[in-house]
Design a protein around this motif. Structure first.
Motif, PDB file in Angstrom:
ATOM      1  N   VAL A  31      58.043  23.003  65.671  1.00 48.42           N
ATOM      2  CA  VAL A  31      57.987  21.566  65.386  1.00 48.42           C
ATOM      3  C   VAL A  31      56.541  21.121  65.176  1.00 48.42           C
ATOM      4  N   ARG A  36      60.288  19.309  60.134  1.00 47.42           N
ATOM      5  CA  ARG A  36      61.756  19.410  60.140  1.00 47.42           C
ATOM      6  C   ARG A  36      62.135  20.891  60.088  1.00 47.42           C
ATOM      7  N   LYS A  38      65.545  23.641  60.392  1.00 45.07           N
ATOM      8  CA  LYS A  38      66.967  23.935  60.535  1.00 45.07           C
ATOM      9  C   LYS A  38      67.037  25.317  61.166  1.00 45.07           C
ATOM     10  N   ILE A  75      67.477  15.796  64.578  1.00 49.88           N
ATOM     11  CA  ILE A  75      67.585  14.969  63.376  1.00 49.88           C
ATOM     12  C   ILE A  75      69.022  14.964  62.880  1.00 49.88           C
ATOM     13  N   GLU A  76      69.631  16.145  62.860  1.00 52.41           N
ATOM     14  CA  GLU A  76      71.032  16.285  62.448  1.00 52.41           C
ATOM     15  C   GLU A  76      71.729  17.261  63.375  1.00 52.41           C
ATOM     16  N   VAL A  85      69.410  20.465  62.910  1.00 51.53           N
ATOM     17  CA  VAL A  85      68.086  20.250  62.311  1.00 51.53           C
ATOM     18  C   VAL A  85      67.297  19.450  63.350  1.00 51.53           C
ATOM     19  N   SER A  86      66.132  19.938  63.682  1.00 49.35           N
ATOM     20  CA  SER A  86      65.284  19.270  64.669  1.00 49.35           C
ATOM     21  C   SER A  86      63.927  18.996  64.049  1.00 49.35           C
ATOM     22  N   GLY A  87      63.181  18.165  64.745  1.00 49.64           N
ATOM     23  CA  GLY A  87      61.865  17.824  64.241  1.00 49.64           C
ATOM     24  C   GLY A  87      61.008  17.181  65.293  1.00 49.64           C
TER      25      GLY A  87
END
Length: 89
Positions: A31, A36, A38, A75-76, A85-87
């Motif tokens: 990060v 972003r 996945k 994020i998702e 999906v992270s960020g």
């Protein structure tokens, strides 16, 4: 007296904890480098150093902890952890 099963169980728990800590470190580093990520696209980076020892449960635990600390955000969400999906927070 401890049985062989108890000894093995303790070793497995210790290794799982080490793997979770490593995955946490990997998530933080990812990060920091990318806004972003996945997980399915970053498998080697997420599991770096613990591939074969860590699993989806390990990643879920590491993600929960880093999100709880505010170091990472989701994020998702996906059906499975690999689809998340992270960020950056």
């Amino acid at each position: 007296m401890f049985s062989f099963g108890d000894s093995v169980r303790d070793v497995v728990k210790q290794e799982q904890e080490k793997a979770r800590v490593r995955v946490e470190q990997n998530l933080r580093a990812l990060v920091a480098r990318q806004a972003r990520i996945k997980f399915v696209d970053q498998v080697w980076s997420v599991f770096d150093g613990v591939y074969g020892m860590a699993n989806d449960t390990t990643v879920s635990a590491a993600l929960r902890l880093t999100v709880g600390e505010g170091a990472v955000r989701v994020i998702e969400e996906g059906r499975k952890i690999r689809d998340y999906v992270s960020g950056r927070p």
